[in-house]
Design an enzyme around this catalytic site. Structure first.
Site, PDB file in Angstrom:
ATOM      1  N   TRP A   9     -38.123 -86.043  -6.085  1.00 13.56           N
ATOM      2  CA  TRP A   9     -38.457 -86.653  -7.454  1.00 13.56           C
ATOM      3  C   TRP A   9     -37.441 -86.518  -8.515  1.00 13.56           C
ATOM      4  O   TRP A   9     -37.066 -87.395  -9.322  1.00 13.56           O
ATOM      5  CB  TRP A   9     -39.789 -85.955  -7.962  1.00 13.56           C
ATOM      6  CG  TRP A   9     -40.839 -86.384  -7.084  1.00 13.56           C
ATOM      7  CD1 TRP A   9     -41.675 -85.210  -6.368  1.00 13.56           C
ATOM      8  CD2 TRP A   9     -41.624 -87.701  -6.627  1.00 13.56           C
ATOM      9  NE1 TRP A   9     -42.692 -85.897  -5.665  1.00 13.56           N
ATOM     10  CE2 TRP A   9     -42.728 -87.106  -5.813  1.00 13.56           C
ATOM     11  CE3 TRP A   9     -41.013 -88.770  -6.818  1.00 13.56           C
ATOM     12  CZ2 TRP A   9     -43.408 -88.260  -5.057  1.00 13.56           C
ATOM     13  CZ3 TRP A   9     -42.035 -89.808  -6.349  1.00 13.56           C
ATOM     14  CH2 TRP A   9     -42.860 -89.490  -5.327  1.00 13.56           C
TER      15      TRP A   9
ATOM     16  N   ASP B 244     -40.300 -82.966 -15.999  1.00 11.76           N
ATOM     17  CA  ASP B 244     -41.280 -83.620 -15.088  1.00 11.76           C
ATOM     18  C   ASP B 244     -42.178 -82.397 -14.476  1.00 11.76           C
ATOM     19  O   ASP B 244     -41.785 -81.625 -13.743  1.00 11.76           O
ATOM     20  CB  ASP B 244     -40.460 -84.405 -13.936  1.00 11.76           C
ATOM     21  CG  ASP B 244     -41.399 -84.809 -12.957  1.00 11.76           C
ATOM     22  OD1 ASP B 244     -42.815 -84.860 -13.129  1.00 11.76           O
ATOM     23  OD2 ASP B 244     -41.028 -85.707 -12.109  1.00 11.76           O
TER      24      ASP B 244
ATOM     25  N   LYS C 152     -52.088 -85.288  -9.991  1.00 15.38           N
ATOM     26  CA  LYS C 152     -51.729 -83.989  -9.419  1.00 15.38           C
ATOM     27  C   LYS C 152     -52.615 -82.876 -10.013  1.00 15.38           C
ATOM     28  O   LYS C 152     -52.971 -82.223  -9.234  1.00 15.38           O
ATOM     29  CB  LYS C 152     -50.165 -83.642  -9.440  1.00 15.38           C
ATOM     30  CG  LYS C 152     -49.254 -84.895  -9.065  1.00 15.38           C
ATOM     31  CD  LYS C 152     -48.863 -84.762  -7.646  1.00 15.38           C
ATOM     32  CE  LYS C 152     -48.205 -86.076  -6.965  1.00 15.38           C
ATOM     33  NZ  LYS C 152     -47.203 -86.229  -7.709  1.00 15.38           N
TER      34      LYS C 152
HETATM   35  C1  LIG Z   1     -45.871 -87.183  -7.577  1.00 17.29           C
HETATM   36  C2  LIG Z   1     -44.779 -86.938  -8.545  1.00 17.29           C
HETATM   37  C3  LIG Z   1     -43.972 -87.809  -9.070  1.00 17.29           C
HETATM   38  C4  LIG Z   1     -44.491 -89.474  -8.789  1.00 17.29           C
HETATM   39  O1  LIG Z   1     -45.609 -89.764  -9.529  1.00 17.29           O
HETATM   40  P1  LIG Z   1     -46.104 -91.310  -9.746  1.00 17.29           P
HETATM   41  O2  LIG Z   1     -47.166 -91.111 -10.622  1.00 17.29           O
HETATM   42  O3  LIG Z   1     -46.403 -91.602  -8.025  1.00 17.29           O
HETATM   43  O4  LIG Z   1     -44.963 -92.013  -9.875  1.00 17.29           O
HETATM   44  C5  LIG Z   1     -42.932 -87.716  -9.602  1.00 17.29           C
HETATM   45  N1  LIG Z   1     -42.668 -86.406 -10.025  1.00 17.29           N
HETATM   46  C6  LIG Z   1     -43.466 -85.399  -9.302  1.00 17.29           C
HETATM   47  C7  LIG Z   1     -42.934 -83.913  -9.699  1.00 17.29           C
HETATM   48  C8  LIG Z   1     -44.373 -85.463  -8.488  1.00 17.29           C
HETATM   49  O5  LIG Z   1     -44.905 -84.441  -7.792  1.00 17.29           O
END
Ligand SMILES: *Cc1c(COP(=O)(O)O)cnc(C)c1O
Length: 356
Positions: A102, A169, A193
């Site tokens: 990511w 993030d 998540k």
């Molecule tokens: C799942 C995830 C993403 C991507 O998320 P989307 O909503 O599918 O774009 C980005 N960063 C992390 C750390 C993730 O776990």
């Protein structure tokens, strides 16, 4: 039978959230209307999004005069682009920590807008640790990191001192542990998540970092315009935001982040203890960097896989297969996963040991 859901995302939410969300689909708050058919400009929905935005800041202990919470569309991946669009100067530079897939995605998108400086990377060991000992340069527009690497099962326990805005993030560990969130200038997290269903992304911004770039930004991608529009520049993801509010309310009722962190630590300790104790299994991550949210592990002997997987299935364990870039298994233990589910997984690991 309700499964023990270890899915990495979209993932388990609290049972009471599922029930309230289901009820709202049939009839929101005895209004005679489904949550799916009300206007996003209606009094009911405006109250929902305002409560959700306020509760985010309350739970993170952030000052609402300094920070704004937005529920945007497009997923966390959308923020990979929106962050540099808003925060990078034309012909600017930004520093990134490369801790996994990511983080890499974020670096690639930033390169469309300017220069990226990768200050540290753990790519050499297939991202099984968190890079350390790097410094964040001062001559960059911001520093970007990923607090929890969902795929590899690593988690940042410390964050570097930086003189520039810190962007993080936190998709897979937001609201899971106490941090000094005021050290961050921009936090983003895909809802699916730890916050709600897929379809919305939480962005928390320190207001004063905005308005510094001279770049022309299309309206829908402009944080300042989104703030001015109260997170409703266009039709927001009504149902995802409502379900996120239910999750935030549930979390507050559990005692907030500090209370859930204790349980998250207990769950992680139970599982990692078994991974280390049981001679059939091994962890994939350096112990000091292990994630409390996503535990990645392997069977030492792949011949045991069919038996282990059959035992998991019989016990009602779902979503435990590892990501293809790591292999093996990944147990995601987000806030809503009960300790009882972890006890079932540990029991299955012990049953395998007694069988082979
Ligand atoms: C799942 C995830 C993403 C991507 O998320 P989307 O909503 O599918 O774009 C980005 N960063 C992390 C750390 C993730 O776990």
């Amino acid at each position: 039978m309700k499964k023990h859901n270890y899915s990495a995302g979209p993932c388990i939410l609290a049972q009471e959230v599922f029930e309230k969300a289901a009820q709202a689909v049939l009839d929101y708050n005895n209004s005679g209307l489904s949550i799916l058919e009300i206007s996003h400009r209606s009094k009911d929905f405006v109250a929902i999004i305002e409560q959700a935005r306020a509760l985010v800041l309350e739970l993170l202990k952030l000052d609402p005069k300094e920070y704004t919470a937005l529920f945007l569309s497009g997923g966390a991946s959308h923020q990979f682009m929106m962050v540099p669009y808003n925060l990078m100067q034309t012909s600017g530079k930004a520093a990134y920590l490369d801790s996994g897939t990511w983080a890499n995605g974020a670096i690639k998108e930033a390169a469309f807008f300017g220069e990226t400086v990768v200050v540290g990377s753990s790519k050499d060991q297939n991202y099984n640790y968190i890079p350390k000992g790097y410094t964040v340069p001062e001559a960059v527009d911001y520093f970007h990191c990923t607090s929890n690497n969902t795929i590899y099962g690593t988690q940042m326990k410390e964050f570097p001192a930086a003189k520039v805005p810190v962007v993080c993030d936190m998709s897979s560990d937001i609201f899971s542990r106490v941090l000094d969130f005021s050290k961050f200038d921009l936090i983003y997290a895909g809802a699916q998540k730890n916050l709600g269903p897929a379809g919305t992304t939480l962005v928390v911004i320190k207001n004063r970092i905005l308005g510094k770039s001279t770049r022309a930004i299309p309206s829908i991608l402009d944080y300042e315009k989104q703030i001015k529009a109260q997170s409703m520049y266009n039709t927001p993801a009504v149902f995802a935001i409502y379900t996120s509010l239910l999750t935030l309310q549930w979390l507050k009722k559990q005692g907030g982040i500090a209370a859930i962190e204790k349980i998250n630590n207990q769950k992680a300790e139970l599982l990692y203890h078994e991974i280390d104790r049981n001679p059939l299994f091994e962890g994939t991550v350096r112990p000091e960097d292990r994630s409390t949210m996503n535990a990645t592990f392997l069977l030492r002997n792949m011949a045991h896989a069919p038996i282990f997987e059959a035992l998991c299935e019989a016990a009602g364990i779902s979503g435990i297969k590892g990501h293809r870039s790591v292999g093996g298994y990944r147990a995601s233990m987000y806030n809503a996963l009960p300790i009882a589910s972890v006890l079932v997984l540990v029991a299955v690991m012990q049953e395998l040991e007694s069988k082979v």
